[in-house]
Structure formats: C-alpha cells, structure tokens
Write a protein that holds these residues in place. Structure first.
Motif, PDB file in Angstrom:
ATOM      1  N   UNK A   1      46.873  34.708  49.272  1.00  0.00           N
ATOM      2  CA  UNK A   1      47.365  34.820  47.903  1.00  0.00           C
ATOM      3  C   UNK A   1      46.507  34.054  46.911  1.00  0.00           C
ATOM      4  N   UNK A   2      46.132  32.827  47.268  1.00  0.00           N
ATOM      5  CA  UNK A   2      45.289  32.010  46.389  1.00  0.00           C
ATOM      6  C   UNK A   2      43.915  32.655  46.208  1.00  0.00           C
ATOM      7  N   UNK A   3      43.376  33.211  47.294  1.00  0.00           N
ATOM      8  CA  UNK A   3      42.074  33.863  47.218  1.00  0.00           C
ATOM      9  C   UNK A   3      42.067  35.030  46.246  1.00  0.00           C
ATOM     10  N   UNK A   4      43.112  35.859  46.307  1.00  0.00           N
ATOM     11  CA  UNK A   4      43.193  36.999  45.398  1.00  0.00           C
ATOM     12  C   UNK A   4      43.385  36.549  43.952  1.00  0.00           C
ATOM     13  N   UNK A   5      44.158  35.486  43.747  1.00  0.00           N
ATOM     14  CA  UNK A   5      44.346  34.959  42.388  1.00  0.00           C
ATOM     15  C   UNK A   5      43.025  34.431  41.821  1.00  0.00           C
TER      16      UNK A   5
ATOM     17  N   UNK B   1      46.053  43.094  46.924  1.00  0.00           N
ATOM     18  CA  UNK B   1      44.929  43.602  46.133  1.00  0.00           C
ATOM     19  C   UNK B   1      45.399  44.626  45.106  1.00  0.00           C
ATOM     20  N   UNK B   2      46.331  45.481  45.524  1.00  0.00           N
ATOM     21  CA  UNK B   2      46.833  46.534  44.640  1.00  0.00           C
ATOM     22  C   UNK B   2      47.653  45.978  43.485  1.00  0.00           C
TER      23      UNK B   2
ATOM     24  N   UNK C   1      45.166  48.393  40.939  1.00  0.00           N
ATOM     25  CA  UNK C   1      44.359  49.579  41.239  1.00  0.00           C
ATOM     26  C   UNK C   1      43.583  50.001  39.997  1.00  0.00           C
ATOM     27  N   UNK C   2      42.461  50.629  40.235  1.00  0.00           N
ATOM     28  CA  UNK C   2      41.702  51.233  39.142  1.00  0.00           C
ATOM     29  C   UNK C   2      42.537  52.348  38.533  1.00  0.00           C
ATOM     30  N   UNK C   3      42.592  52.416  37.222  1.00  0.00           N
ATOM     31  CA  UNK C   3      43.408  53.416  36.540  1.00  0.00           C
ATOM     32  C   UNK C   3      43.018  54.829  36.966  1.00  0.00           C
TER      33      UNK C   3
ATOM     34  N   UNK D   1      35.841  43.628  44.131  1.00  0.00           N
ATOM     35  CA  UNK D   1      35.441  43.820  45.530  1.00  0.00           C
ATOM     36  C   UNK D   1      36.275  42.993  46.522  1.00  0.00           C
ATOM     37  N   UNK D   2      36.870  43.676  47.481  1.00  0.00           N
ATOM     38  CA  UNK D   2      37.646  43.039  48.546  1.00  0.00           C
ATOM     39  C   UNK D   2      37.155  43.587  49.878  1.00  0.00           C
ATOM     40  N   UNK D   3      36.941  42.689  50.840  1.00  0.00           N
ATOM     41  CA  UNK D   3      36.502  43.086  52.176  1.00  0.00           C
ATOM     42  C   UNK D   3      37.563  42.672  53.193  1.00  0.00           C
ATOM     43  N   UNK D   4      38.010  43.634  54.003  1.00  0.00           N
ATOM     44  CA  UNK D   4      38.912  43.321  55.119  1.00  0.00           C
ATOM     45  C   UNK D   4      38.045  43.075  56.353  1.00  0.00           C
TER      46      UNK D   4
END
Length: 337
Positions: free
Chosen positions: A84-88, A111-112, A117-119, A291-294
C-alpha cells in the motif's frame, strides 16, 4: 530514475528482495526505495553484512498483505502495508515505477483504485513475457477471469504497444488463444473477439493460436482471458522446470551419460536459460496510470534485479503515455459511430 520495491512480499522476502535492490542499484545504475518494516530490514542488513549504500533508501511500512488476504484489504485494513505504501509513493510521484512479488489480486486492486486505470481502459491486465523461441507477451495472465470481446481487443492493443516500445518491434504479431485455428472456433467470447480483432486498424492480428503452437514463437502477443492465460502461464513455467529436471536425471544416469553431459554442458546451460521464467523479472500491469511490475512470488535477488531493469524500460519508453493516447483515440472512434 527511482524504482520503488515492496520489500516484504514474496516467498523469499525480505532478505532476497533487499539483496536484489542492492544489486539493482549497482547493475542498473538507479535509486531504489524499499517499502517495509524499517527495523526488520536494518536488522537483516546487519546480520547479513549488507550495505544499502547511498542509493537504496527505506520507507517505513506497517504490515504485509499475504497471499491469503482479501485483495480489498489494501484499501481498508492494510493501507499502510508495504504494498500500500509503495503504491501511494508512486501515486505521489516519489518514484518512476513500483515492483511487488506479493498478492496479485491486491496489487491489481490497489493499482486500479489507488493509481487509477487509464481513462477508457476497461480493465488492467497482467502481461507476462514468456521465455519462448522469441519473447512473447501473454495478456491477460491472471487479473481478469471474466472479460468481454471489447476488453480482449484492448488487451491486444496494450500488449502490442508494450512489445513495440520495449522490444523495438515494428508491427507485433497478435494472436488469440483458442482451441482451433478457424474463426468459428471457441466460445461466443472468442468468436466475437476474433471478429473485433480482425477489424482493428493498425493491429497485426494473425488469427487464433492453439496451445501446441505457443512454444514455437509464432506471434509476439497472445491474447486471452485471465483464467485461460493463467493456465497457459503456469503450464509454461511447470514445463520449463520439468524439462530441466528431466535433462538432469538423464545426464546423471551413469558414467556414459555423465561424460556426455560434459561435452554438451554449454548447450544444456543455454536451454536452461531459455526456459527460465525468472529471467524477465516480472510482468507489467498494463492499463493503469503508472508503471507497475508484478514480480514472481518466488523471486530471488537476481530476479528482482531483472524486474528493476524491466521497470526502468517500462518507465523510460513512455508506454503508459502511448496507451493513454490510444485509449483516447478509441473513445473518439466509438463516439463517432
């Protein structure tokens, strides 16, 4: 470039994540922010003689989202977790990309709804790059079990953008995962998706691809719903491990086979490297505003280093901006009809 990494999530966290961050700071020439329990990270560094140096910083976080947690917990009880902190931090512009080896559902939800999300994009999708004859993106590989034909078209376009920008492909070949090559094969979802994909301009759609053809690098992007895609992904990973074990067992059988192994040692190493699903580091989450990497759940230090290299490429090549422009064009096209 600054990459944020969830230090507490994954089978080998936090030690291997910490080692991977230090390795990546040196190898990828980048700054790293590790999110997690500061006291625990510092203790492990002291016990293992790890020097974070000046390029790896720690952002304190309270708690971990484990694999059994409800994905929605990232928005409720575990907002201050390492994920959560990382996404913030990413949302607030304190980094260029975020990497986590943790709970896939929570990462997609977070992430969403945190990054957004992108519009115009119906759903964020995980695009796993498979270690086949040529790098092949499988999208979606687990985020969306239920999809529509329109969603599959968007997955195809996003995957095509990623492979074009990151791998320099002029016109990535896109195929739809199905149980036959004919356009009449599959469920109503695949049949309608085939029609819609065929009608998309500037998309190099080459038709359906059957499971047996996937390993032979016949396309650059494979489009699937998350259920089908995840089955393909896990089978590919398992087959790679199976082949590695089978070769090892064959060459350890007796003196003759051991001597043979010495003669083809280099070739065996090449096969193992080609089948190693960890060499790409992780899978991009496409369709969100940053950018997010799983990363793979069993990531070791080397895999985290690879994930950082991937995240840097994701951020530098402007893929998010390209998908945003593409989504705007799709909205305009739909409004004109």
């Amino acid at each position: 470039m600054k990459i944020i990494i969830d230090a507490m999530s994954g089978d080998n966290a936090p030690l291997e994540i910490i080692k991977g961050a230090v390795l990546a700071a040196e190898k990828q020439d980048t700054d790293i922010i590790l999110t997690g329990d500061r006291a625990k990270i510092n203790s492990l560094c002291a016990l293992n003689s790890i020097d974070l140096g000046t390029r790896v910083k720690v952002a304190d976080a309270d708690g971990i989202i484990d694999m059994h947690d409800d994905p929605m917990s990232i928005l409720k009880s575990k907002k201050s977790s390492s994920m959560g902190i990382g996404l913030e931090l990413l949302k607030n512009g304190e980094g260029d990309a975020f990497i986590s080896a943790g709970n896939t559902g929570a990462l997609v939800v977070g992430s969403t709804l945190i990054l957004r999300r992108i519009k115009g994009i119906k759903a964020a999708a995980i695009g796993s790059v498979l270690p086949l004859t040529r790098p092949t993106m499988l999208i979606d590989s687990g985020a969306n079990v239920v999809v529509t034909p329109e969603t599959l078209v968007q997955f195809a376009l996003m995957g095509s953008v990623y492979m074009k920008k990151l791998y320099g492909l002029e016109s990535p070949a896109v195929a739809l995962a199905n149980n036959g090559a004919e356009d009449t094969k599959g469920t109503p979802l695949q049949i309608e998706a085939y029609k819609q994909l065929s009608a998309v301009e500037d998309l190099n759609f080459i038709g359906n691809i059957e499971g047996r053809d996937i390993p032979f690098g016949k396309c650059d992007v494979i489009v699937a719903d998350g259920f089908t895609g995840n089955m393909i992904l896990k089978l590919s990973e398992g087959f790679g491990l199976f082949m590695g074990k089978t070769l090892k067992d064959i060459f350890k059988k007796n003196i003759r086979t051991k001597l043979s192994a010495l003669l083809v040692h280099g070739e065996i190493g090449g096969i193992k490297a080609q089948l190693d699903y960890k060499k790409y580091g992780g899978a991009p989450l496409l369709g969100v505003s940053a950018p997010v990497i799983k990363a793979h759940g069993s990531s070791n230090a080397e895999a985290i280093n690879s994930a950082v290299a991937q995240a840097i490429g994701f951020a530098k090549t402007g893929i998010v901006g390209e998908i945003t422009s593409l989504a705007a064009k799709l909205r305009e096209s739909k409004a004109e009809k």
